[in-house]
Design an enzyme around this catalytic site. Structure first.
Site, PDB file in Angstrom:
ATOM      1  N   LYS A   1       0.833  -1.199   0.000  1.00  0.00           N
ATOM      2  CA  LYS A   1       0.000   0.000   0.000  1.00  0.00           C
ATOM      3  C   LYS A   1       0.871   1.254   0.000  1.00  0.00           C
ATOM      4  O   LYS A   1       1.746   1.400   0.842  1.00  0.00           O
ATOM      5  CB  LYS A   1      -0.927  -0.007   1.217  1.00  0.00           C
ATOM      6  CG  LYS A   1      -1.867  -1.195   1.240  1.00  0.00           C
ATOM      7  CD  LYS A   1      -2.745  -1.210   2.479  1.00  0.00           C
ATOM      8  CE  LYS A   1      -1.947  -1.406   3.739  1.00  0.00           C
ATOM      9  NZ  LYS A   1      -2.804  -1.624   4.937  1.00  0.00           N
TER      10      LYS A   1
ATOM     11  N   THR B   1      -8.832   9.288   8.827  1.00  0.00           N
ATOM     12  CA  THR B   1      -8.310   8.094   8.153  1.00  0.00           C
ATOM     13  C   THR B   1      -7.983   6.980   9.146  1.00  0.00           C
ATOM     14  O   THR B   1      -7.319   6.012   8.789  1.00  0.00           O
ATOM     15  CB  THR B   1      -7.047   8.442   7.355  1.00  0.00           C
ATOM     16  OG1 THR B   1      -6.075   9.038   8.227  1.00  0.00           O
ATOM     17  CG2 THR B   1      -7.367   9.410   6.220  1.00  0.00           C
TER      18      THR B   1
ATOM     19  N   GLY C   1      -8.089   3.703  10.967  1.00  0.00           N
ATOM     20  CA  GLY C   1      -8.648   2.396  10.642  1.00  0.00           C
ATOM     21  C   GLY C   1      -8.696   2.067   9.166  1.00  0.00           C
ATOM     22  O   GLY C   1      -9.319   1.080   8.771  1.00  0.00           O
ATOM     23  N   THR C   2      -8.016   2.860   8.338  1.00  0.00           N
ATOM     24  CA  THR C   2      -8.069   2.637   6.891  1.00  0.00           C
ATOM     25  C   THR C   2      -7.514   1.268   6.501  1.00  0.00           C
ATOM     26  O   THR C   2      -8.100   0.555   5.677  1.00  0.00           O
ATOM     27  CB  THR C   2      -7.289   3.745   6.158  1.00  0.00           C
ATOM     28  OG1 THR C   2      -7.868   5.011   6.482  1.00  0.00           O
ATOM     29  CG2 THR C   2      -7.340   3.536   4.666  1.00  0.00           C
ATOM     30  N   GLY C   3      -6.381   0.874   7.083  1.00  0.00           N
ATOM     31  CA  GLY C   3      -5.785  -0.407   6.748  1.00  0.00           C
ATOM     32  C   GLY C   3      -6.637  -1.584   7.165  1.00  0.00           C
ATOM     33  O   GLY C   3      -6.783  -2.570   6.429  1.00  0.00           O
ATOM     34  N   CYS C   4      -7.212  -1.485   8.363  1.00  0.00           N
ATOM     35  CA  CYS C   4      -8.116  -2.534   8.851  1.00  0.00           C
ATOM     36  C   CYS C   4      -9.321  -2.663   7.918  1.00  0.00           C
ATOM     37  O   CYS C   4      -9.740  -3.766   7.565  1.00  0.00           O
ATOM     38  CB  CYS C   4      -8.600  -2.203  10.262  1.00  0.00           C
ATOM     39  SG  CYS C   4      -7.301  -1.879  11.468  1.00  0.00           S
TER      40      CYS C   4
END
Length: 276
Positions: A176, A210, A212-215
């Protein structure tokens, strides 16, 4: 008889509701699937940062996973924060025992605020025990650098890194690029046995919400895989979901730091699948 597509998320709990288990459950539910969970750690955090982590005993993690897998039998497992080597082994053994169709590994190591979330010895366990079992892993640039012990700062380096991470035995790698410094975003997906990577570019949205974007992204990928999408299409759809979640949550005030994206900007009704 029909059933709901089901995803088990194995991750840490975020008491502020923006990341971790809470973000996973919101994501899976918003996309019309059934969410089950096994908590690996209780974190003390809010939109301003993480101030404490309390690991759950490995036996309790094992029992949570077994309770779900022997009854509900999810098609996919999403793995988030795992900061203990014993819990890594517990999850690996569960995957080897129950053999879910899909495993999405988000190697969470450092929070957005810079707090380290994982023990050093657990990193080696993740690479040797969990990565070979994964359908896709989703490290960001910082996590990629930790895993490979080398800098990754542009798209060409991301392509090389994705190929290097494939050597750990996973089926695909999504590096990412949300922290690229050129003003845009580009994620690189490399699928095993494919010569060329898939590139996903998007314009950055000006927003501090933003958290918690990866979760959210990894849970969305797991959900779309359960809905029958290929890996590349699941990633594409998941990225669009996250993009719209950030866009539709940009002007919302929740907390004084990095607020959450809007998981329910356009929720789906529960999908139905034929029981096999």
């Amino acid at each position: 008889m029909k059933k709901y597509p089901c995803i088990l998320t194995i991750a840490g709990s975020d008491c502020s509701g923006g990341a971790g288990i809470q973000a996973d459950i919101k994501t899976i539910s918003a996309l019309g699937a059934y969410a089950a969970s096994a908590i690996t750690a209780i974190t003390v955090q809010n939109t301003c940062g993480v101030t404490g982590i309390h690991p759950i005993p490995p036996q309790f993690v094992k029992d949570q996973i077994r309770a779900v897998m022997t009854d509900i039998r999810p098609q996919a497992i999403k793995i988030g924060m795992v900061n203990d080597i014993q819990i890594v082994e517990t999850i690996a053994q569960a995957i080897e025992t129950f053999r879910p169709q899909y495993v999405v590994l988000d190697p969470v190591m450092v929070s957005t605020s810079g707090c380290k979330l994982i023990e050093d010895e657990a990193i080696q366990a993740i690479t040797s025990r969990l990565m070979p079992l994964a359908t896709v892993i989703t490290p960001n640039l910082c996590e990629t650098e930790v895993l490979l012990q080398q800098p990754v700062s542009d798209i060409e380096q991301m392509k090389d890194a994705a190929n290097a991470l494939l050597q750990y035995g996973c089926q695909s790698v999504l590096v990412k690029g949300g922290h690229l410094t050129d003003g845009g975003m580009c994620d690189v997906l490399q699928i095993k046995d494919e010569s060329l990577p898939h590139l996903y570019s998007a314009r950055k949205i000006t927003s501090k919400n933003t958290h918690g974007t990866g979760c959210t992204l990894s849970s969305a990928i797991a959900t779309y895989l359960c809905l029958g999408e290929t890996i590349d299409k699941a990633v594409k759809n998941a990225k669009e979901y996250v993009y719209q979640g950030i866009k539709n949550g940009a002007d919302i005030h929740i907390g004084e730091g990095h607020g959450p994206l809007n998981h329910f900007y356009a929720p789906h009704a529960m999908h139905l699948q034929e029981e096999i």
